[in-house]
Structures are given as C-alpha cells and as structure tokens.
Scaffold this active site. Structure first.
Site, PDB file in Angstrom:
ATOM      1  N   ASN A 155      33.697 -11.952  -4.147  1.00 23.50           N
ATOM      2  CA  ASN A 155      32.969 -11.009  -3.297  1.00 23.50           C
ATOM      3  C   ASN A 155      31.503 -10.974  -3.742  1.00 23.50           C
ATOM      4  OD1 ASN A 155      31.692  -8.469  -2.603  1.00 23.50           O
ATOM      5  ND2 ASN A 155      33.668  -7.773  -1.883  1.00 23.50           N
TER       6      ASN A 155
ATOM      7  N   HIS B  21      27.529  -7.434  -4.156  1.00 27.01           N
ATOM      8  CA  HIS B  21      26.591  -6.889  -5.144  1.00 27.01           C
ATOM      9  C   HIS B  21      25.281  -7.666  -5.197  1.00 27.01           C
ATOM     10  CE1 HIS B  21      29.199  -3.869  -6.466  1.00 27.01           C
ATOM     11  NE2 HIS B  21      29.652  -4.371  -7.590  1.00 27.01           N
TER      12      HIS B  21
ATOM     13  N   HIS C 282      31.733  -7.640   2.647  1.00 24.84           N
ATOM     14  CA  HIS C 282      32.096  -6.421   3.388  1.00 24.84           C
ATOM     15  C   HIS C 282      30.862  -5.993   4.167  1.00 24.84           C
ATOM     16  CE1 HIS C 282      33.772  -1.993   3.032  1.00 24.84           C
ATOM     17  NE2 HIS C 282      33.537  -2.347   4.277  1.00 24.84           N
TER      18      HIS C 282
ATOM     19  N   ARG D 253      29.335  -3.295   5.989  1.00 19.32           N
ATOM     20  CA  ARG D 253      29.606  -1.866   6.149  1.00 19.32           C
ATOM     21  C   ARG D 253      28.827  -1.316   7.326  1.00 19.32           C
ATOM     22  NH1 ARG D 253      31.954   0.295   1.047  1.00 19.32           N
ATOM     23  NH2 ARG D 253      31.855   2.286   2.090  1.00 19.32           N
TER      24      ARG D 253
ATOM     25  N   ARG E 172      24.618  -1.271   3.887  1.00 21.30           N
ATOM     26  CA  ARG E 172      23.951  -1.013   2.606  1.00 21.30           C
ATOM     27  C   ARG E 172      23.786  -2.278   1.768  1.00 21.30           C
ATOM     28  NH1 ARG E 172      28.582   2.345  -0.621  1.00 21.30           N
ATOM     29  NH2 ARG E 172      28.542   3.604   1.259  1.00 21.30           N
TER      30      ARG E 172
ATOM     31  N   GLU F 202      35.612  -8.535   5.159  1.00 24.99           N
ATOM     32  CA  GLU F 202      36.184  -7.217   4.890  1.00 24.99           C
ATOM     33  C   GLU F 202      35.517  -6.226   5.829  1.00 24.99           C
ATOM     34  OE1 GLU F 202      36.378  -6.641   0.468  1.00 24.99           O
ATOM     35  OE2 GLU F 202      36.078  -4.586   1.144  1.00 24.99           O
TER      36      GLU F 202
ATOM     37  N   THR G  45      34.995   0.944  -1.815  1.00 29.33           N
ATOM     38  CA  THR G  45      36.267   1.288  -1.180  1.00 29.33           C
ATOM     39  C   THR G  45      37.147   2.015  -2.196  1.00 29.33           C
ATOM     40  OG1 THR G  45      35.997  -0.804  -0.039  1.00 29.33           O
ATOM     41  CG2 THR G  45      38.092   0.320   0.251  1.00 29.33           C
TER      42      THR G  45
ATOM     43  N   GLU H 120      46.632  -6.856   1.279  1.00 29.96           N
ATOM     44  CA  GLU H 120      45.915  -6.952   0.011  1.00 29.96           C
ATOM     45  C   GLU H 120      46.267  -5.704  -0.775  1.00 29.96           C
ATOM     46  OE1 GLU H 120      41.673  -7.898  -0.090  1.00 29.96           O
ATOM     47  OE2 GLU H 120      41.476  -6.739  -1.952  1.00 29.96           O
TER      48      GLU H 120
ATOM     49  N   HIS I  88      40.331  -5.349  -6.277  1.00 30.77           N
ATOM     50  CA  HIS I  88      39.584  -4.136  -6.612  1.00 30.77           C
ATOM     51  C   HIS I  88      39.717  -3.840  -8.097  1.00 30.77           C
ATOM     52  CE1 HIS I  88      37.206  -0.623  -6.047  1.00 30.77           C
ATOM     53  NE2 HIS I  88      37.022  -0.995  -4.802  1.00 30.77           N
TER      54      HIS I  88
HETATM   55  N1  PXP Z   1      39.130  -5.991  -2.257  1.00 32.93           N
HETATM   56  C1  PXP Z   1      38.644  -4.993  -1.484  1.00 32.93           C
HETATM   57  C2  PXP Z   1      39.393  -4.591  -0.266  1.00 32.93           C
HETATM   58  C3  PXP Z   1      37.432  -4.366  -1.815  1.00 32.93           C
HETATM   59  O1  PXP Z   1      36.951  -3.360  -1.045  1.00 32.93           O
HETATM   60  C4  PXP Z   1      36.722  -4.797  -2.957  1.00 32.93           C
HETATM   61  C5  PXP Z   1      35.401  -4.176  -3.299  1.00 32.93           C
HETATM   62  O2  PXP Z   1      34.471  -4.427  -2.311  1.00 32.93           O
HETATM   63  C6  PXP Z   1      37.266  -5.848  -3.719  1.00 32.93           C
HETATM   64  C7  PXP Z   1      38.480  -6.399  -3.353  1.00 32.93           C
HETATM   65  C8  PXP Z   1      36.576  -6.360  -4.942  1.00 32.93           C
HETATM   66  O3  PXP Z   1      36.551  -5.371  -5.891  1.00 32.93           O
HETATM   67  P1  PXP Z   1      35.667  -5.572  -7.186  1.00 32.93           P
HETATM   68  O4  PXP Z   1      34.237  -5.657  -6.748  1.00 32.93           O
HETATM   69  O5  PXP Z   1      35.963  -4.362  -8.008  1.00 32.93           O
HETATM   70  O6  PXP Z   1      36.147  -6.848  -7.833  1.00 32.93           O
END
Ligand code: PXP
Length: 238
Positions: free
Chosen positions: A6, A9, A42, A44, A48, A69, A100, A150, A190
């Site tokens: 992901n 960030h 993601h 949003r 953001r 996402e 999330t 997931e 997550h």
């Molecule tokens: N899966 C989902 C559905 C998420 O919302 C996120 C965070 O955006 C992640 C996975 C990844 O989480 P992390 O950034 O904590 O690895």
C-alpha cells in the site's frame, strides 16, 4: 502468499507540502521492481493522500495486481469502473479517522453492499470485503456474493499482551478457516509489520494475499535515510 504494498503514505508525505514528490507512482514502480506482487491504494472521499491523477497513472504503470481500496459509495464505484483494477477492496470510511478502523458491517449494510459487489464483479473486477475476524460477517460476505474477504488484522497488531495476541490469532485462524470452507478467498491486512508477521503466518491458514503499507513505508524512510543524507552531502560539500 502474495504481498501487495500500500503506497498511500507516500502520497501523504507529498501532500503535506503540496509538492510533486515523493510520487506514489514512482514508489509503486520501485515496489514492483523489488518483487512485490502488486500495489494497493485507497482513494478516500476527502482525497487526503491518493488523488485521481495517481489512480490514472497507477492503472497505467502497475504491472502486477492493482487493488483499489474504496468506500462503498456511488462516486467510488464510478471511478473504480473507469479504472478497472483487478481487485476492489470495500472498506468502511469515516472522515475523522486516521486510518481504516475496522471491518465492514456486512450484515447491517447487506442491501447497500450487494448491488455494488455485483456491479463491480460484472465488470470483471474481483471484489473483496474488509471484515473483522467475525464469523457472522464472513457468512454475510458469502451470502451477498463476494468471492474474497480481507481479514482485518488491526486488533491483532494492536494487542498489548501475549494473551491478547494469542486470542486475536485464534479469532483470525477460525475466521480464515470458515471463509475457506465457504469457498471464499482469504486476504489479510492492517498493522502487519516486521515483528508480528511471522506468528500471523504460522497460525492463520489459507491466506493468499497480504496488504501492507505503514510498516514498509516507515522502514523505507529509515533504511533509505543514510543514502539520502550522503547524496545531499555530496552537493553541499562537493
Ligand atoms: N488493508 C486495508 C483494508 C487497509 O485499510 C489498510 C490501511 O490503509 C491496509 C490493509 C494496510 O495497513 P497498514 O498500512 O497498517 O499496513
């Protein structure tokens, strides 16, 4: 097991200065060059981090699996249908949250979710529902036609004691087991990181794919800092 990275960030860091870098699209390319099986973003409602410009470019440059996402809203369904990622992961979204915070209430929102799942699937997109390790939610995911879930690993990642961690792992294991028995594909994510991943992998069966962002991008900042300072020093002192 596949790893999808992901890159939200990276976009957050870009946007705090309204700058052009770091570019999440360039980050996606580097993640794939390092061997990642795909990229997650993601988009949003408040934009953001990831923007529609990023979504268009990610669709063009990502070679592996692209996971969009998204909140189950009409706007996101429209953008997702235009983008045609291989995978859409539906997540709950609240404006004030930092990230999330939990899984979907599939049972409570079944009537809203079912047609969205179908529309995306009819366009050839695999649909995954982000759910807590809750057996009822998993049964509902199957009932409304999802092929994939997931599992939310956030409570496991945030567990403070060994017994809490073990408890969360048992919930995740039972949830994965049930999903598999129902014929659902199992993804997870997550809060998975360099410290908690091994026990998760050892204990929770049937997980085909993990989505990891924060831990990887945070480590990249630190392991890449040495080189970044040296490159600037070469300019300053050179
Ligand atoms: N899966 C989902 C559905 C998420 O919302 C996120 C965070 O955006 C992640 C996975 C990844 O989480 P992390 O950034 O904590 O690895």
């Amino acid at each position: 097991m596949r790893l999808l990275v992901n890159i939200d960030h990276v976009a957050t860091l870009r946007n705090v200065r309204a700058a052009r870098y770091p570019d999440p699209v360039q980050a996606a390319v580097l993640c794939e060059l390092a061997g990642a099986d795909g990229i997650v973003f993601h988009l949003r409602e408040d934009r953001r981090h990831i923007t529609e410009r990023d979504v268009r470019l990610l669709r063009e440059v990502v070679v592996g699996k692209l996971d969009f996402e998204m909140a189950p809203t009409e706007e996101m369904v429209r953008i997702c249908l235009e983008t045609r990622p291989q995978l859409a992961t539906l997540v709950p979204e609240r404006r004030q949250e930092l990230t999330t915070e939990g899984g979907l209430d599939v049972q409570g929102q079944a009537r809203q979710l079912e047609p969205i799942v179908k529309r995306l699937q009819d366009a050839g997109i695999e649909v995954s529902l982000f759910v807590d390790p809750d057996l009822v939610q998993i049964e509902w995911a199957r009932a409304i036609g999802a092929t994939t879930i997931e599992l939310h690993t956030g409570d496991y990642a945030n567990a403070r004691t060994e017994s809490e961690r073990e408890h969360e792992l048992i919930l995740l294991r039972e949830a994965a087991q049930l999903a598999h028995e129902l014929g659902l594909r199992v993804h997870a994510g997550h809060g998975l990181d360099y410290w908690n991943f091994s026990a998760f992998k050892r204990t929770v069966p049937h997980v085909e794919e993990v989505s990891i962002g924060h831990a990887i991008i945070a480590r990249a900042v630190l392991v890449g800092l040495d080189r970044a300072v040296r490159d600037m020093l070469a300019l300053v002192r050179g």
